[in-house]
Design a protein around this motif. Structure first.
Motif, mmCIF file in Angstrom:
data_model
loop_
_atom_site.group_PDB
_atom_site.id
_atom_site.type_symbol
_atom_site.label_atom_id
_atom_site.label_comp_id
_atom_site.label_asym_id
_atom_site.label_seq_id
_atom_site.Cartn_x
_atom_site.Cartn_y
_atom_site.Cartn_z
ATOM 1 N N GLY A 39 24.712 2.903 -7.060
ATOM 2 C CA GLY A 39 23.266 3.042 -6.988
ATOM 3 C C GLY A 39 22.678 1.775 -6.401
ATOM 4 O O GLY A 39 23.053 0.664 -6.796
ATOM 5 N N VAL A 40 21.753 1.936 -5.452
ATOM 6 C CA VAL A 40 21.199 0.783 -4.740
ATOM 7 C C VAL A 40 19.677 0.892 -4.711
ATOM 8 O O VAL A 40 19.137 1.915 -4.291
ATOM 9 N N ASP A 41 18.999 -0.166 -5.155
ATOM 10 C CA ASP A 41 17.547 -0.253 -5.017
ATOM 11 C C ASP A 41 17.243 -0.929 -3.697
ATOM 12 O O ASP A 41 17.682 -2.056 -3.444
ATOM 13 N N VAL A 42 16.493 -0.234 -2.853
ATOM 14 C CA VAL A 42 16.144 -0.745 -1.528
ATOM 15 C C VAL A 42 14.752 -1.365 -1.609
ATOM 16 O O VAL A 42 13.815 -0.721 -2.090
ATOM 17 N N PRO A 43 14.566 -2.595 -1.133
ATOM 18 C CA PRO A 43 13.240 -3.208 -1.165
ATOM 19 C C PRO A 43 12.230 -2.436 -0.301
ATOM 20 O O PRO A 43 12.610 -1.822 0.699
ATOM 21 N N VAL A 44 10.977 -2.476 -0.689
ATOM 22 C CA VAL A 44 9.911 -1.797 0.050
ATOM 23 C C VAL A 44 9.913 -2.230 1.518
ATOM 24 O O VAL A 44 9.706 -1.413 2.419
ATOM 25 N N ASP A 103 4.870 7.040 -2.192
ATOM 26 C CA ASP A 103 6.086 7.843 -2.077
ATOM 27 C C ASP A 103 7.354 7.016 -2.264
ATOM 28 O O ASP A 103 7.520 5.966 -1.658
ATOM 29 N N THR A 104 8.234 7.524 -3.107
ATOM 30 C CA THR A 104 9.563 6.957 -3.268
ATOM 31 C C THR A 104 10.511 7.764 -2.400
ATOM 32 O O THR A 104 10.489 8.988 -2.413
ATOM 33 N N ARG A 105 11.328 7.054 -1.622
ATOM 34 C CA ARG A 105 12.280 7.729 -0.749
ATOM 35 C C ARG A 105 13.677 7.555 -1.322
ATOM 36 O O ARG A 105 14.027 6.492 -1.819
ATOM 37 N N THR A 106 14.450 8.613 -1.256
ATOM 38 C CA THR A 106 15.830 8.562 -1.735
ATOM 39 C C THR A 106 16.770 9.078 -0.646
ATOM 40 O O THR A 106 16.390 9.933 0.161
ATOM 41 N N GLN A 124 14.157 3.810 -2.575
ATOM 42 C CA GLN A 124 13.178 2.857 -2.044
ATOM 43 C C GLN A 124 11.788 3.281 -2.491
ATOM 44 O O GLN A 124 11.328 4.369 -2.164
ATOM 45 N N THR A 125 11.136 2.419 -3.276
ATOM 46 C CA THR A 125 9.786 2.738 -3.743
ATOM 47 C C THR A 125 8.776 2.587 -2.610
ATOM 48 O O THR A 125 9.068 1.976 -1.590
ATOM 49 N N GLY A 126 7.576 3.137 -2.824
ATOM 50 C CA GLY A 126 6.509 3.033 -1.833
ATOM 51 C C GLY A 126 5.895 1.662 -1.815
ATOM 52 O O GLY A 126 6.151 0.817 -2.680
ATOM 53 N N SER A 127 5.024 1.414 -0.833
ATOM 54 C CA SER A 127 4.418 0.108 -0.669
ATOM 55 C C SER A 127 3.295 -0.157 -1.673
ATOM 56 O O SER A 127 2.881 -1.294 -1.846
#
Length: 130
Positions: A39-44, A103-106, A124-127
């Motif tokens: 699982g990877v959290d992507v920065p905005v 919007d959160t993108r997956t 990746q969470t929204g801005s």
């Protein structure tokens, strides 16, 4: 005799004869590795991640979602979101900034060697955050 032959043919190959794919991150970050996925959290603001398979010299794309363009056997992309490529056992994926507001993108990208597969889950969470 027929039953023994049937059982030998049906049961001689496991679902994962090629074993478990083992990965290490070549990009410093806090990843959650298991034996089947990471699982990877992507920065905005977006970024690039690199992962290397340590027990197979080459891997291939098996699937990716959301819908993607598979332009070649070693590259996958979703315009405006991510671009991934494979060079031997090195998997590199670049994410664009998420300027979509809330919007959160997956994305889920699955790589494979023979019957062995490994899933990469990116979020990746929204801005805009509340």
């Amino acid at each position: 005799m027929f039953i023994v032959l049937f059982l030998t043919i049906c049961c001689s190959k496991s679902d994962n004869d090629d074993g478990v794919m083992e990965w290490v991150a070549e990009t410093p970050a806090d990843f959650r590795f298991t034996d089947r996925y990471v699982g990877v959290d992507v920065p905005v603001e977006g970024c690039t991640f690199a992962f290397r398979c340590t027990n197979y010299p080459t891997v291939r794309f098996a699937s990716a979602s959301p819908a993607y363009d598979l332009s070649t056997d070693d590259a996958v992309k979703h315009d405006g979101f991510y671009f991934g490529k494979i060079e031997g056992g090195l998997f590199t994926v670049e994410f664009a900034p998420n300027e979509s507001g809330f919007d959160t993108r997956t994305a889920k990208i699955t790589l494979a060697v023979g019957d062995a597969t490994y899933d990469f889950y990116f979020v990746q969470t929204g801005s805009v955050t509340e």
